[in-house]
Design an enzyme around this catalytic site. Structure first.
Site, short mmCIF file in Angstrom:
data_model
loop_
_atom_site.label_atom_id
_atom_site.label_comp_id
_atom_site.label_asym_id
_atom_site.label_seq_id
_atom_site.Cartn_x
_atom_site.Cartn_y
_atom_site.Cartn_z
N CYS A 106 2.50 -25.50 18.15
CA CYS A 106 3.61 -24.94 17.39
C CYS A 106 3.12 -23.89 16.40
O CYS A 106 3.71 -22.82 16.26
CB CYS A 106 4.36 -26.06 16.67
SG CYS A 106 5.79 -25.51 15.74
N CYS A 205 6.92 -31.75 15.59
CA CYS A 205 7.14 -30.44 14.97
C CYS A 205 8.47 -29.82 15.39
O CYS A 205 8.71 -29.60 16.58
CB CYS A 205 5.97 -29.53 15.34
SG CYS A 205 6.03 -27.90 14.60
#
Length: 366
Positions: A106, A205
């Site tokens: 991410c 995330c």
């Protein structure tokens, strides 16, 4: 006046970052990014609404903070980019029986990839700031940027930033890296920020807290298989899908009437088998002293001194050891003390004198 975009999430860390940047004289712009939509991504939500991260509600908090600080705020999304670069690889690794870390991907592809590109294309900025607990240092002698650990050892997030490169690091600011979490909350309270005592976000995330089993069942079929004693070959039970089990796991195996407690020691995705062994053989199957890493990213340089500290999980205490580079550029780690549950698919991150050197993906342990 230097212009900076702050990635504003609605949490206290990014809010204090925005406050400190403005106080330091920067021209600050806030941008909120949404990277997950449970409905668009066909998530099978069977939980209370309160347990599902509400992006619109988070944006309203971020907007209220931005308005209070008198900085403009914009909203964008990288839902497609997140799916392709983070979530699909995440699922693929679990299907292979590995244990991936989506936070590293991410940061690499979204927060410091697509988000950076978007901000530089649309706002003519000098820097991008985030609320990460990390520090950046310019090494004048070697003319490179170094990623340094945060002041707060417990909150340090350099493990998740191990994939950054020099370009990304050079354009990044970490306004709270020199502070502890307690200091951040005190600054937020003193500045009158409404989210000063807001609970920290947890979970995957940009996806948030989920019942992991139910969440994964939205995307990976429950392919039941055998649970086998790795020593005797006896079939002890049945698992509900190899992706739902991790190395070292003891609970949730549904093995009863046995002479000892068992834990997961190996997963064979090709044959859909989860192998277990008892606590008597824990030292043989759960501890390792050597690991091989692929796709290693050196953030700044490869040190000539190969004595390092290493971390296999974000919250794990660093252990000492050394590294060697193999013929195919894989990094081989030798640790001074045995480490528990080092698992394929996880990232191993190396440190030296408080500097995060980089990290790679574990593909073999002994």
């Amino acid at each position: 006046m230097k212009r900076v975009v702050i990635g504003m999430s609605g949490g206290v860390d990014s809010s204090v970052s925005a406050y400190l940047l403005k106080k330091s004289g920067y021209d600050v712009i806030a941008v909120y990014m949404q990277n997950w939509d449970p409905y668009l991504n066909n998530e099978n939500i069977k939980q209370d609404v309160d347990s599902v991260c509400d992006a619109e509600q988070e944006f309203m908090v971020a907007k209220e903070i931005a308005d209070y600080l008198e900085i403009p705020i914009y909203k964008t999304n990288f839902i497609k980019e997140y799916w392709v670069n983070v979530f699909e690889p995440f699922l693929d690794e679990y299907k292979k029986g590995n244990t991936p870390n989506p936070d590293v991907l991410c940061n690499k592809y979204i927060k410091f990839g697509a988000f950076h590109e978007y901000c530089f294309e649309n706002f003519n900025v000098d820097f991008i700031a985030t609320g990460h607990y990390a520090r950046k240092h310019f090494n004048e002698k070697n003319n490179i940027f170094e990623l340094q650990e945060a002041k707060d050892d417990f909150k340090d997030q350099t493990y998740f930033l191990c994939s950054l490169n020099q370009k990304q690091l050079s354009k990044s600011l970490f306004p709270i890296g020199h502070l502890t979490k307690e200091e951040v909350r005190n600054i937020a309270k003193g500045a009158g920020l409404l989210n000063w005592n807001k609970k920290d976000s947890t979970g995957i995330c940009f996806i948030g807290e989920r019942n992991f089993k139910e969440f994964m069942n939205s995307y990976i079929d429950n392919n039941k298989g055998k649970i086998i004693d790795i020593l005797t070959g006896d079939i002890l039970g049945e698992h509900n899908g190899i992706h739902l089990y991790t190395i070292g796991q003891r609970k949730g195996l549904n093995l009863s009437g046995l002479h000892s407690k068992y834990f997961v020691c190996k997963k064979d995705a090709e044959n859909n088998v989860v192998y277990v062994t008892d606590t008597i053989h824990e030292n043989k199957y759960l501890f390792s002293k050597k690991a091989w890493l692929k796709d290693f990213n050196w953030i700044s340089y490869i040190p000539t001194n190969n004595i390092v500290e290493m971390r296999f999980r974000h919250t794990q205490k660093k252990i000492k050891g050394k590294f060697l580079i193999g013929e195919n550029k894989e990094v081989i780690l030798f640790y001074d003390e045995k480490s528990k549950s080092v698992t394929n698919g996880q990232y191993a991150v190396l440190y030296q004198d408080g500097i995060c050197l980089g990290g790679g993906i574990i593909f073999k342990v002994l």
